[in-house]
Write a protein that holds these residues in place. Structure first.
Motif, PDB file in Angstrom:
ATOM      1  N   ARG A  25      10.007 -30.302  27.908  1.00 46.27           N
ATOM      2  CA  ARG A  25       8.731 -29.742  27.450  1.00 46.27           C
ATOM      3  C   ARG A  25       7.562 -30.535  28.034  1.00 46.27           C
ATOM      4  NH1 ARG A  25       4.909 -30.725  23.434  1.00 46.27           N
ATOM      5  NH2 ARG A  25       3.840 -28.844  22.742  1.00 46.27           N
ATOM      6  N   ALA A  26       7.648 -31.869  27.975  1.00 49.71           N
ATOM      7  CA  ALA A  26       6.569 -32.712  28.505  1.00 49.71           C
ATOM      8  C   ALA A  26       6.360 -32.440  29.993  1.00 49.71           C
ATOM      9  CB  ALA A  26       6.883 -34.190  28.263  1.00 49.71           C
ATOM     10  N   ASN A  27       7.450 -32.284  30.737  1.00 49.27           N
ATOM     11  CA  ASN A  27       7.342 -32.021  32.161  1.00 49.27           C
ATOM     12  C   ASN A  27       6.752 -30.643  32.422  1.00 49.27           C
ATOM     13  OD1 ASN A  27       8.572 -31.367  35.029  1.00 49.27           O
ATOM     14  ND2 ASN A  27       8.603 -33.586  34.733  1.00 49.27           N
ATOM     15  N   ALA A  28       7.173 -29.647  31.645  1.00 47.22           N
ATOM     16  CA  ALA A  28       6.622 -28.294  31.798  1.00 47.22           C
ATOM     17  C   ALA A  28       5.125 -28.289  31.514  1.00 47.22           C
ATOM     18  CB  ALA A  28       7.349 -27.326  30.874  1.00 47.22           C
ATOM     19  N   GLU A  30       3.109 -30.870  31.824  1.00 45.24           N
ATOM     20  CA  GLU A  30       2.458 -31.619  32.902  1.00 45.24           C
ATOM     21  C   GLU A  30       2.310 -30.748  34.153  1.00 45.24           C
ATOM     22  OE1 GLU A  30       3.558 -35.365  35.720  1.00 45.24           O
ATOM     23  OE2 GLU A  30       3.858 -35.645  33.567  1.00 45.24           O
ATOM     24  N   ILE A  31       3.344 -29.985  34.472  1.00 48.08           N
ATOM     25  CA  ILE A  31       3.254 -29.066  35.613  1.00 48.08           C
ATOM     26  C   ILE A  31       2.130 -28.071  35.359  1.00 48.08           C
ATOM     27  CG2 ILE A  31       4.438 -27.170  36.798  1.00 48.08           C
ATOM     28  CD1 ILE A  31       7.064 -28.803  36.355  1.00 48.08           C
ATOM     29  N   GLY A  32       2.059 -27.565  34.143  1.00 49.56           N
ATOM     30  CA  GLY A  32       0.980 -26.672  33.738  1.00 49.56           C
ATOM     31  C   GLY A  32       1.317 -25.207  33.940  1.00 49.56           C
ATOM     32  N   ASP A  33       0.717 -24.385  33.096  1.00 48.51           N
ATOM     33  CA  ASP A  33       0.834 -22.923  33.185  1.00 48.51           C
ATOM     34  C   ASP A  33       2.292 -22.444  33.147  1.00 48.51           C
ATOM     35  OD1 ASP A  33      -0.343 -20.412  33.206  1.00 48.51           O
ATOM     36  OD2 ASP A  33      -0.106 -20.234  35.387  1.00 48.51           O
ATOM     37  N   LEU A  34       3.138 -23.134  32.377  1.00 53.83           N
ATOM     38  CA  LEU A  34       4.497 -22.668  32.128  1.00 53.83           C
ATOM     39  C   LEU A  34       4.636 -22.401  30.640  1.00 53.83           C
ATOM     40  CD1 LEU A  34       6.714 -25.042  34.308  1.00 53.83           C
ATOM     41  CD2 LEU A  34       6.279 -22.603  34.679  1.00 53.83           C
ATOM     42  N   ARG A  35       5.259 -21.288  30.328  1.00 50.69           N
ATOM     43  CA  ARG A  35       5.509 -20.922  28.934  1.00 50.69           C
ATOM     44  C   ARG A  35       6.995 -20.675  28.781  1.00 50.69           C
ATOM     45  NH1 ARG A  35       1.872 -19.105  31.602  1.00 50.69           N
ATOM     46  NH2 ARG A  35       2.940 -17.186  32.188  1.00 50.69           N
ATOM     47  N   GLY A  36       7.523 -20.960  27.580  1.00 44.00           N
ATOM     48  CA  GLY A  36       8.939 -20.735  27.337  1.00 44.00           C
ATOM     49  C   GLY A  36       9.473 -21.720  26.322  1.00 44.00           C
ATOM     50  N   PHE A  37      10.738 -22.165  26.524  1.00 36.71           N
ATOM     51  CA  PHE A  37      11.341 -23.064  25.546  1.00 36.71           C
ATOM     52  C   PHE A  37      12.539 -23.790  26.145  1.00 36.71           C
ATOM     53  CE2 PHE A  37      13.430 -18.954  25.072  1.00 36.71           C
ATOM     54  CZ  PHE A  37      14.774 -19.300  25.040  1.00 36.71           C
ATOM     55  N   ALA A  38      12.949 -24.849  25.432  1.00 37.24           N
ATOM     56  CA  ALA A  38      14.198 -25.567  25.707  1.00 37.24           C
ATOM     57  C   ALA A  38      14.996 -25.563  24.406  1.00 37.24           C
ATOM     58  CB  ALA A  38      13.916 -26.994  26.171  1.00 37.24           C
ATOM     59  N   GLN A  47      19.627 -24.874  27.246  1.00 35.38           N
ATOM     60  CA  GLN A  47      19.098 -23.686  27.914  1.00 35.38           C
ATOM     61  C   GLN A  47      17.583 -23.815  27.979  1.00 35.38           C
ATOM     62  OE1 GLN A  47      19.360 -19.979  25.760  1.00 35.38           O
ATOM     63  NE2 GLN A  47      19.179 -18.780  27.627  1.00 35.38           N
ATOM     64  N   ILE A  48      17.041 -23.512  29.148  1.00 33.33           N
ATOM     65  CA  ILE A  48      15.598 -23.539  29.349  1.00 33.33           C
ATOM     66  C   ILE A  48      15.176 -22.172  29.864  1.00 33.33           C
ATOM     67  CG2 ILE A  48      13.705 -24.561  30.689  1.00 33.33           C
ATOM     68  CD1 ILE A  48      16.487 -26.766  30.640  1.00 33.33           C
ATOM     69  N   VAL A  49      14.158 -21.610  29.241  1.00 29.53           N
ATOM     70  CA  VAL A  49      13.531 -20.383  29.740  1.00 29.53           C
ATOM     71  C   VAL A  49      12.085 -20.743  30.052  1.00 29.53           C
ATOM     72  CG1 VAL A  49      12.797 -18.036  29.184  1.00 29.53           C
ATOM     73  CG2 VAL A  49      15.048 -18.849  28.432  1.00 29.53           C
ATOM     74  N   ALA A  50      11.667 -20.466  31.270  1.00 27.05           N
ATOM     75  CA  ALA A  50      10.287 -20.759  31.669  1.00 27.05           C
ATOM     76  C   ALA A  50       9.712 -19.555  32.394  1.00 27.05           C
ATOM     77  CB  ALA A  50      10.235 -21.988  32.569  1.00 27.05           C
ATOM     78  N   GLU A  51       8.459 -19.247  32.074  1.00 23.85           N
ATOM     79  CA  GLU A  51       7.726 -18.192  32.762  1.00 23.85           C
ATOM     80  C   GLU A  51       6.423 -18.775  33.284  1.00 23.85           C
ATOM     81  OE1 GLU A  51       9.400 -14.340  30.296  1.00 23.85           O
ATOM     82  OE2 GLU A  51       7.246 -14.767  30.227  1.00 23.85           O
ATOM     83  N   GLY A  52       6.096 -18.395  34.496  1.00 25.98           N
ATOM     84  CA  GLY A  52       4.881 -18.865  35.143  1.00 25.98           C
ATOM     85  C   GLY A  52       4.973 -18.572  36.623  1.00 25.98           C
TER      86      GLY A  52
END
Length: 93
Positions: A25-28, A30-38, A47-52
């Motif tokens: 989550r912290a890395n997502a 920091e990268i910025g503009d990512l939405r989703g979950f771990a 499992q990680i879901v990321a949208e961006g």
């Protein structure tokens, strides 16, 4: 072309009980503009879901495959798709 995408990732190894979701989550963020979950799965994977943007999703995937993650990653599997929305931020579940 850097369109928005959805990536679903399964990480296996010693990835539960080591802060893996928190650091993801912290890395997502920091990268910025990512939405989703771990999410911890019952079989020991995360499992990680990321949208961006495709670039930002690739950056998160590169980090998940790096030696900079907590615990021990034995393998990473991903599936790319179309964003479905519904996420306000990047969360731990």
């Amino acid at each position: 072309m850097n369109e928005d995408v959805r990536i679903t990732v399964w990480v296996r190894g010693r990835v539960q009980g080591v802060g893996f979701r928190w650091f993801t989550r912290a890395n997502a963020l920091e990268i910025g503009d990512l939405r989703g979950f771990a999410l911890n799965l019952d079989d020991g994977r995360v499992q990680i879901v990321a949208e961006g943007s495709r670039d930002n999703c690739h950056r998160l995937l590169d980090w998940l495959r790096s030696d900079d993650t907590p615990g021990r990653v034995d393998g990473v599997t991903e599936i790319w798709g179309t964003p479905r929305g519904g996420y306000d931020t990047f969360a731990i579940r």
